[in-house]
Design an enzyme around this catalytic site. Sequence first.
Site, PDB file in Angstrom:
ATOM      1  N   GLU A   1      12.484  -9.586   2.566  1.00 42.75           N
ATOM      2  CA  GLU A   1      11.712  -8.313   2.922  1.00 42.75           C
ATOM      3  C   GLU A   1      12.601  -7.048   2.536  1.00 42.75           C
ATOM      4  O   GLU A   1      13.765  -7.091   2.857  1.00 42.75           O
ATOM      5  CB  GLU A   1      11.309  -8.507   4.388  1.00 42.75           C
ATOM      6  CG  GLU A   1      10.863  -7.054   4.965  1.00 42.75           C
ATOM      7  CD  GLU A   1      10.509  -7.301   6.382  1.00 42.75           C
ATOM      8  OE1 GLU A   1      11.334  -8.197   7.126  1.00 42.75           O
ATOM      9  OE2 GLU A   1       9.854  -6.397   7.091  1.00 42.75           O
TER      10      GLU A   1
ATOM     11  N   PRO B   1       0.904  -1.246   0.031  1.00 36.51           N
ATOM     12  CA  PRO B   1      -0.034   0.039   0.016  1.00 36.51           C
ATOM     13  C   PRO B   1       0.879   1.295   0.175  1.00 36.51           C
ATOM     14  O   PRO B   1       1.904   1.390   0.543  1.00 36.51           O
ATOM     15  CB  PRO B   1      -1.012  -0.047   1.373  1.00 36.51           C
ATOM     16  CG  PRO B   1      -0.074  -1.203   1.985  1.00 36.51           C
ATOM     17  CD  PRO B   1       0.753  -2.013   1.047  1.00 36.51           C
ATOM     18  N   ASN B   2       0.393   2.256  -0.665  1.00 36.12           N
ATOM     19  CA  ASN B   2       1.036   3.608  -0.752  1.00 36.12           C
ATOM     20  C   ASN B   2       2.265   3.538  -1.596  1.00 36.12           C
ATOM     21  O   ASN B   2       2.718   4.819  -1.825  1.00 36.12           O
ATOM     22  CB  ASN B   2       0.928   4.209   0.351  1.00 36.12           C
ATOM     23  CG  ASN B   2      -0.478   4.204   1.143  1.00 36.12           C
ATOM     24  OD1 ASN B   2      -1.404   4.862   0.656  1.00 36.12           O
ATOM     25  ND2 ASN B   2      -0.533   3.971   2.362  1.00 36.12           N
TER      26      ASN B   2
ATOM     27  N   ALA C   1       2.939  -0.552   5.063  1.00 35.42           N
ATOM     28  CA  ALA C   1       2.327  -0.654   6.394  1.00 35.42           C
ATOM     29  C   ALA C   1       1.920  -1.786   6.684  1.00 35.42           C
ATOM     30  O   ALA C   1       2.008  -2.322   7.960  1.00 35.42           O
ATOM     31  CB  ALA C   1       1.504   0.583   6.562  1.00 35.42           C
TER      32      ALA C   1
ATOM     33  N   ASN D   1       8.024  -5.617  -0.336  1.00 32.52           N
ATOM     34  CA  ASN D   1       8.143  -4.522   0.298  1.00 32.52           C
ATOM     35  C   ASN D   1       6.343  -4.031   0.739  1.00 32.52           C
ATOM     36  O   ASN D   1       5.552  -3.906  -0.119  1.00 32.52           O
ATOM     37  CB  ASN D   1       8.430  -3.150  -0.464  1.00 32.52           C
ATOM     38  CG  ASN D   1       8.337  -1.957   0.730  1.00 32.52           C
ATOM     39  OD1 ASN D   1       7.836  -1.980   1.722  1.00 32.52           O
ATOM     40  ND2 ASN D   1       9.040  -0.727   0.367  1.00 32.52           N
TER      41      ASN D   1
ATOM     42  N   HIS E   1      12.829  -2.692   2.443  1.00 32.81           N
ATOM     43  CA  HIS E   1      12.040  -1.387   2.777  1.00 32.81           C
ATOM     44  C   HIS E   1      12.855  -0.166   2.394  1.00 32.81           C
ATOM     45  O   HIS E   1      14.433  -0.298   2.314  1.00 32.81           O
ATOM     46  CB  HIS E   1      11.792  -1.109   4.300  1.00 32.81           C
ATOM     47  CG  HIS E   1      10.980  -1.998   4.678  1.00 32.81           C
ATOM     48  ND1 HIS E   1       9.695  -2.179   4.664  1.00 32.81           N
ATOM     49  CD2 HIS E   1      11.359  -3.167   5.594  1.00 32.81           C
ATOM     50  CE1 HIS E   1       9.163  -3.303   5.422  1.00 32.81           C
ATOM     51  NE2 HIS E   1      10.080  -3.873   5.678  1.00 32.81           N
TER      52      HIS E   1
ATOM     53  N   ARG F   1      12.741   4.760  12.877  1.00 35.69           N
ATOM     54  CA  ARG F   1      11.604   5.979  12.512  1.00 35.69           C
ATOM     55  C   ARG F   1      10.502   5.836  13.995  1.00 35.69           C
ATOM     56  O   ARG F   1      11.217   5.521  14.811  1.00 35.69           O
ATOM     57  CB  ARG F   1      10.874   5.344  11.223  1.00 35.69           C
ATOM     58  CG  ARG F   1      11.824   5.975   9.920  1.00 35.69           C
ATOM     59  CD  ARG F   1      11.404   5.662   8.670  1.00 35.69           C
ATOM     60  NE  ARG F   1      10.258   6.585   8.556  1.00 35.69           N
ATOM     61  CZ  ARG F   1       9.076   6.396   7.879  1.00 35.69           C
ATOM     62  NH1 ARG F   1       9.347   5.166   6.899  1.00 35.69           N
ATOM     63  NH2 ARG F   1       8.055   7.254   7.439  1.00 35.69           N
TER      64      ARG F   1
ATOM     65  N   ARG G   1       4.968  11.006  -2.285  1.00 37.08           N
ATOM     66  CA  ARG G   1       4.578  10.912  -0.833  1.00 37.08           C
ATOM     67  C   ARG G   1       6.064  10.953  -0.103  1.00 37.08           C
ATOM     68  O   ARG G   1       6.879  10.284  -0.135  1.00 37.08           O
ATOM     69  CB  ARG G   1       4.025   9.689  -0.660  1.00 37.08           C
ATOM     70  CG  ARG G   1       4.041   8.955   0.786  1.00 37.08           C
ATOM     71  CD  ARG G   1       3.394   7.580   0.708  1.00 37.08           C
ATOM     72  NE  ARG G   1       3.648   6.918   1.930  1.00 37.08           N
ATOM     73  CZ  ARG G   1       4.143   5.574   2.173  1.00 37.08           C
ATOM     74  NH1 ARG G   1       4.359   4.943   1.116  1.00 37.08           N
ATOM     75  NH2 ARG G   1       3.967   5.189   3.479  1.00 37.08           N
TER      76      ARG G   1
ATOM     77  N   TYR H   1      11.377   8.814   1.208  1.00 36.79           N
ATOM     78  CA  TYR H   1      11.175   7.596   0.271  1.00 36.79           C
ATOM     79  C   TYR H   1      11.757   8.127  -1.282  1.00 36.79           C
ATOM     80  O   TYR H   1      11.681   7.132  -2.104  1.00 36.79           O
ATOM     81  CB  TYR H   1       9.593   7.253   0.062  1.00 36.79           C
ATOM     82  CG  TYR H   1       9.184   6.867   1.436  1.00 36.79           C
ATOM     83  CD1 TYR H   1       9.640   5.730   1.899  1.00 36.79           C
ATOM     84  CD2 TYR H   1       7.828   7.598   1.563  1.00 36.79           C
ATOM     85  CE1 TYR H   1       8.830   5.189   3.160  1.00 36.79           C
ATOM     86  CE2 TYR H   1       7.251   7.073   2.996  1.00 36.79           C
ATOM     87  CZ  TYR H   1       7.712   5.994   3.417  1.00 36.79           C
ATOM     88  OH  TYR H   1       7.431   5.399   4.993  1.00 36.79           O
TER      89      TYR H   1
HETATM   90  C1  DQA Z   1       8.248   1.216   4.071  1.00 33.59           C
HETATM   91  C2  DQA Z   1       8.176   1.524   5.544  1.00 33.59           C
HETATM   92  C3  DQA Z   1       6.771   1.368   6.032  1.00 33.59           C
HETATM   93  O1  DQA Z   1       6.645   1.807   7.460  1.00 33.59           O
HETATM   94  C4  DQA Z   1       5.770   2.348   5.512  1.00 33.59           C
HETATM   95  O2  DQA Z   1       4.540   2.030   5.734  1.00 33.59           O
HETATM   96  C5  DQA Z   1       5.814   2.154   4.089  1.00 33.59           C
HETATM   97  C6  DQA Z   1       7.015   1.995   3.225  1.00 33.59           C
HETATM   98  C7  DQA Z   1       9.404   1.526   3.477  1.00 33.59           C
HETATM   99  O3  DQA Z   1       9.741   1.083   2.166  1.00 33.59           O
HETATM  100  O4  DQA Z   1      10.342   2.145   4.017  1.00 33.59           O
HETATM  101  O5  DQA Z   1       4.612   2.266   3.207  1.00 33.59           O
HETATM  102  O6  DQA Z   1       7.721  -0.026   3.815  1.00 33.59           O
END
Ligand code: DQA
Length: 142
Positions: free
Chosen positions: A95, A9-10, A74, A71, A97, A104, A17, A22
């Site tokens: 995994e 998501p996102n 959240a 990735n 990120h 954070r 964003r 990011y």
């Molecule tokens: C994320 C870190 C997560 O906490 C966040 O909700 C994201 C991006 C990262 O790539 O740093 O959407 O996974």
Amino acid sequence: MKALIINGPNLNYLGKRKPEIYGNRSLEELNEYINSYYKKDTLEFFQSNHEGSIIDKIQEASLKYEGIVINAGAFTHYSYAIRDAIEACEIPIVEVHLSNVAARERFRSISVISEVCQGTVAGFGMESYILGIRGLKSLIVD
Ligand code: DQA
């Protein structure tokens, strides 16, 4: 290697964003960068804002791919459903990120998926994916 890169998501908002966290490149640019780096591999890309769609994709993946880099956005921090899907999956999953989640907000330092993944890379922006795929390749015997 044939692998699936999943973004949760996102992550379709990459570039728009929180660019200070990011980066300012879009998801499309990220995918192009990964593809240009790993030219000899067959990489497929999937992004969804929906937990169930990500689970469906993980469940189907072992028939089509040798491994997954995910990735989970959240969902990383609370989705036991994605965790269980990863645990049940027969191919290795790494995994990744973009940000250093350990440095954070407190809730981001918890990953419910780490313990069922082969490894985790966080904090290197787009390079996290490059390193994650490198790690995945090391687990797959040609
Ligand atoms: C994320 C870190 C997560 O906490 C966040 O909700 C994201 C991006 C990262 O790539 O740093 O959407 O996974």
